[in-house]
Motif scaffolding. Structure first.
Motif, short mmCIF file in Angstrom:
data_model
loop_
_atom_site.label_atom_id
_atom_site.label_comp_id
_atom_site.label_asym_id
_atom_site.label_seq_id
_atom_site.Cartn_x
_atom_site.Cartn_y
_atom_site.Cartn_z
N GLY A 1 2.31 7.32 10.05
CA GLY A 1 3.74 7.54 10.17
C GLY A 1 4.51 7.03 8.97
N GLY A 2 4.13 5.84 8.48
CA GLY A 2 4.76 5.31 7.28
C GLY A 2 4.51 6.19 6.08
N TYR A 3 3.30 6.73 5.98
CA TYR A 3 2.95 7.64 4.89
C TYR A 3 3.83 8.89 4.94
CZ TYR A 3 -0.08 10.41 1.79
OH TYR A 3 -0.57 11.18 0.77
N LEU A 4 4.05 9.42 6.14
CA LEU A 4 4.89 10.62 6.28
C LEU A 4 6.35 10.32 5.95
CD1 LEU A 4 3.34 12.22 9.47
CD2 LEU A 4 3.22 13.08 7.14
N VAL A 5 6.82 9.13 6.30
CA VAL A 5 8.18 8.75 5.92
C VAL A 5 8.30 8.75 4.40
CG1 VAL A 5 9.82 6.82 5.87
CG2 VAL A 5 8.69 7.45 8.01
N THR B 1 0.83 -1.20 0.00
CA THR B 1 0.00 0.00 0.00
C THR B 1 0.87 1.26 0.00
OG1 THR B 1 -1.77 -1.13 1.17
CG2 THR B 1 -1.76 1.27 1.28
N LEU B 2 1.88 1.26 0.86
CA LEU B 2 2.69 2.47 1.02
C LEU B 2 3.84 2.56 0.01
CD1 LEU B 2 2.84 2.65 4.92
CD2 LEU B 2 1.46 4.05 3.38
N THR B 3 4.48 1.43 -0.29
CA THR B 3 5.66 1.51 -1.16
C THR B 3 5.31 1.60 -2.64
OG1 THR B 3 5.85 -0.91 -1.25
CG2 THR B 3 7.11 0.24 0.47
N VAL B 4 4.10 1.17 -3.02
CA VAL B 4 3.73 1.19 -4.44
C VAL B 4 2.46 2.00 -4.68
CG1 VAL B 4 3.09 -0.21 -6.44
CG2 VAL B 4 4.83 -1.04 -4.85
N ASP C 1 10.70 3.18 10.33
CA ASP C 1 12.00 2.62 9.96
C ASP C 1 11.83 1.48 8.97
OD1 ASP C 1 14.92 1.73 10.45
OD2 ASP C 1 13.76 -0.01 11.12
N MET C 2 10.87 0.60 9.23
CA MET C 2 10.69 -0.59 8.41
C MET C 2 10.21 -0.25 7.01
SD MET C 2 11.11 -3.81 8.53
CE MET C 2 10.82 -5.15 7.40
N ILE C 3 9.28 0.71 6.91
CA ILE C 3 8.78 1.05 5.57
C ILE C 3 9.87 1.71 4.75
CG2 ILE C 3 7.85 3.37 5.98
CD1 ILE C 3 6.18 0.51 4.00
N GLN C 4 10.74 2.48 5.41
CA GLN C 4 11.87 3.08 4.69
C GLN C 4 12.83 1.99 4.21
OE1 GLN C 4 13.32 7.05 5.38
NE2 GLN C 4 15.23 6.24 6.19
N LEU D 1 -5.67 8.28 6.15
CA LEU D 1 -6.05 6.87 6.15
C LEU D 1 -7.26 6.63 5.25
CD1 LEU D 1 -4.73 4.49 7.60
CD2 LEU D 1 -6.62 4.54 9.21
N TRP D 2 -8.19 7.58 5.25
CA TRP D 2 -9.36 7.45 4.37
C TRP D 2 -8.94 7.44 2.91
CZ3 TRP D 2 -14.18 5.99 4.57
CH2 TRP D 2 -15.06 6.33 3.55
N GLY D 3 -7.94 8.23 2.56
CA GLY D 3 -7.46 8.26 1.19
C GLY D 3 -6.80 6.95 0.77
N LEU D 4 -6.34 6.18 1.76
CA LEU D 4 -5.69 4.90 1.46
C LEU D 4 -6.62 3.71 1.67
CD1 LEU D 4 -2.26 5.53 3.26
CD2 LEU D 4 -2.68 5.58 0.80
N ARG D 5 -7.92 3.99 1.82
CA ARG D 5 -8.85 2.92 2.21
C ARG D 5 -8.90 1.78 1.21
NH1 ARG D 5 -11.43 7.21 0.19
NH2 ARG D 5 -13.13 6.94 -1.32
N ASP D 6 -8.85 2.09 -0.09
CA ASP D 6 -8.93 1.03 -1.09
C ASP D 6 -7.72 0.12 -1.05
OD1 ASP D 6 -11.37 2.01 -1.94
OD2 ASP D 6 -10.50 3.25 -3.53
N SER D 7 -6.54 0.72 -0.91
CA SER D 7 -5.32 -0.07 -0.84
C SER D 7 -5.28 -0.91 0.43
CB SER D 7 -4.09 0.84 -0.91
OG SER D 7 -4.04 1.51 -2.15
#
Length: 675
Positions: A394-398, A138-141, A453-456, A315-321
């Motif tokens: 937090g992952g989104y902000l990273v 969701t976050l990386t792609v 850290d992990m998502i980065q 989070l609402w914007g990422l609901r589908d993913s």
């Protein structure tokens, strides 16, 4: 520079290079402990930590040239190593609050409790990994985020391989960034100030107040001020701004302007007596301290309120993913084709089971704090829900601004406020209520820190061609080791300060500012002294930004939460990138030349980010290992600071340093457009 699903990794999926090896994991664990211990001091002293991804990447490159390892082994070592800095950030921003918090003369802890601390770090850290496995794709792609530090670190690794072109740019600016950090750090060989600041006094204003029918009600004299600061001459922050580009850098800076050039002057203007109401050592507090207090105690809570609303919007914007991620987690393995090596994660059904199971020991620990079954159950549920929500944010902000600029303490404050409200609602008050609130905040803080850290790391792994599943296993092993080791340097710093005549963590030498704020808010909310109006103002501000479709309300709130010179430096990096792009466009070069300029600029900025980060850690290590070490200036020349640093000479050297950074980031990429 949005991520594309089709982006080709450095090591192809078909590769069978050794990856999860003993030497890679062992090196990563050693670096995690060393870098984490160094950052423990930095965080307690200055309220900041230095990203370990860059130093770990550089060390891994050098080590595996000696041990004969490949880029995927380096990736595993760096992944395990970065856990130390991340988990220690979660610890130092919250755990000292248990010692600092004071309710009617009674403290939650009278000393650091080793086992309780270790279990908080362990459960929070493992939960952070669990949450981010669900969110990885969701976050990386899918989110299309730039991931500036991940890309910068990737270029560092690629440039360090044999035969890789561009290494001279990365390591050239890495060395230059290290040199500049030594010349500007307080514990280095300080030759110039990173930033200078001042206060502009506005003319006196007399406001004539009157009623609705124009009957005079009285006059009030206001004397306003506007604080100002130059941007930080920071290679790392300017490099981050260059990598994320002018648009995101500007949005972040808007938040800084709103805080420092609008809200703080407005608060001081409306309450002209504030500067005389506050005292320091029996005297009227200096105006600079009053301004800092207004930012810390008024503006940052407004920013936290804005973050709460912006977090829901994000989070609402990422609901589908997110829905697709959970749907994939519940599919039967037999019905799903074997994914590519680059898409293999830990089994998501197992992840969900482990996450739920971890809530059980956490509920037991919360009962230990609250002495209430209801309080323990509510705390565990809040911890799980907010942990996942804020780990996603937090992952989104990273992905937007990089791990170094992730507002972990702001996210944790949001958790603390909600948890404290629920404790009050269910009647869990006093020292037990404060303990339960801090327990929830501590676990969520560790989860957010590890998630960022992990998502980065996973994004770096995606760009390099690492296997996500192996990286996730390395991260979990590192979390377990670090959780039971890094408590010792924190306890050592606390006890050594007491032996030196201080009060331990919370003393002037180790103020632990984030933990102090956590303690203050927890006691204030449970005791009914929380400024809820400020949180509400921030929530309405974010709502207004969303209604007018302002870009990235969360990033604006983050800008309000950070020091002005920090957001200003990121903005300047974006401006340099904009100027460099305009110069390249004016030359009307072909696509290949344009890409050469773009890639060269990223390499140069990557080196700057890595250089400052690495030097920050090295200087912290010197503080830890050299007895009575204050600074390189004191060690080499016997003076605390050169006299010219505070005078025009230091300012001139600072301008020359900035000019050199700008020249490197503009002229060298421009030269690469030539055939």
């Amino acid at each position: 520079m949005s991520e594309k699903a089709s982006e080709k990794p450095y090591i192809p999926a078909e590769s069978n290079l050794p990856e999860f090896t003993f030497k890679a994991l062992f090196l990563g664990l050693v670096m995690a402990v060393v870098l984490g211990a160094a950052n423990a001091y930095l965080g307690l002293r200055a309220g900041q930590t230095v990203s370990a991804s860059f130093p770990a990447a550089v060390i891994a490159i050098a080590a595996f040239r000696i041990m004969r390892g490949n880029v995927l082994e380096q990736n595993i070592a760096r992944t395990a190593a970065s856990v130390g800095e991340a988990l220690v950030a979660g610890a130092i921003f919250t755990i000292p609050a248990f010692v600092i918090a004071n309710v009617g003369g009674e403290r939650v802890w009278t000393d650091f409790n080793y086992w309780e601390t270790s279990f908080i770090l362990l459960i929070g850290g493992v939960l952070g990994v669990m949450f981010i496995v669900i969110l990885r794709r969701t976050l990386t792609v899918d989110a299309g985020l730039p991931f500036p530090e991940s890309r910068a670190c990737t270029e560092i690794v690629k440039a360090g391989q044999h035969g890789e072109t561009g290494a001279k740019y990365v390591f050239g600016t890495l060395g230059f960034g290290m040199l500049l950090q030594i010349f500007k750090a307080d514990n280095g060989l300080k030759l110039f100030r990173e930033s200078i600041s001042g206060i502009i006094t506005l003319p006196q204003s007399i406001i004539h107040h009157f009623s609705g029918n124009r009957t005079p009600m009285g006059d009030v004299t206001h004397s306003g001020v506007v604080p100002w600061a130059t941007f930080a001459i920071s290679p790392a922050l300017i490099g981050v701004g260059y990598v994320i580009g002018p648009q995101l850098a500007t949005i972040n800076f808007v938040g800084g302007m709103l805080a420092w050039l609008v809200l703080i002057p407005l608060i001081l203007f409306i309450n002209p007596e504030l500067s005389t109401q506050l005292t320091l050592d029996g005297q009227a507090a200096p105006l600079s301290d009053v301004i800092n207090s207004v930012w810390y105690n008024h503006v940052r809570p407004i920013a936290v309120g804005a973050m709460l609303v912006a977090a829901v919007k994000t989070l609402w914007g990422l609901r589908d993913s997110l829905a697709a991620a959970f749907k994939g987690a519940l599919k039967k393995g037999s019905a799903v084709a074997q994914p590519s090596r680059l898409e293999q994660d830990l089994d998501l059904r197992m992840i969900l089971g482990v996450t739920i199971l971890l809530a059980i020991p956490m509920a037991v620990l919360y009962y230990y704090f609250s002495q209430s079954v209801v309080g323990a159950v509510v705390s565990a549920i809040v911890m799980l829900l907010l942990g996942f929500l804020l780990s996603a944010v937090g992952g989104y902000l990273v992905g937007l601004v990089g791990g170094s600029n992730q507002p972990i303490s702001g996210l944790t404050l949001s958790t603390l406020i909600i948890a404290a409200l629920l404790m009050v609602f269910f009647g869990v008050k006093g020292i037990h209520g404060v303990g339960a609130v801090l327990g929830v905040a501590a676990v969520v803080c560790c989860a957010c820190a590890i998630s960022g850290d992990m998502i980065q790391d996973l994004k770096i792994g995606q760009l390099l061609g690492g296997t996500p599943r192996r990286m996730e296993i390395a991260e979990i092993i590192s979390v377990v080791v670090v959780s039971f080791v890094l408590v010792f340097p924190i306890i050592a710093l606390h006890k050594s300060n007491i032996l030196g005549g201080g009060i331990g963590i919370g003393d002037k030498a180790l103020p632990a500012p984030q933990a102090g704020l956590m303690a203050q808010l927890a006691v204030g909310i449970v005791g009914g002294e929380m400024p809820w109006g400020l949180i509400l103002f921030g929530a309405f501000l974010a709502l207004a930004l969303i209604m007018i479709k302002a870009p990235a309300p969360m990033l604006i709130a983050v800008g309000m939460y950070l020091p002005f010179e920090t957001t200003f430096a990121i903005f300047i990096g974006g401006v340099i990138k904009w100027f460099a792009d305009r110069l390249v466009a004016r030359k009307s070069v072909n696509k290949d030349a344009n890409e050469r300029a773009e890639n060269t600029g990223i390499l140069l900025a990557s080196g700057f980010i890595a250089g400052e980060s690495l030097t920050g850690v090295l200087l912290a290590v010197l503080v830890l290992v050299v007895k009575d070490f204050e600074s390189l200036t004191s060690l080499l020349f016997g003076v605390s600071q050169f006299e010219f640093v505070e005078a025009w000479g230091g300012n001139l050297l600072g301008l020359l340093a900035f000019a050199a950074i700008a020249w490197v980031l503009i002229v060298i990429p421009l030269q690469k457009t030539k055939a």
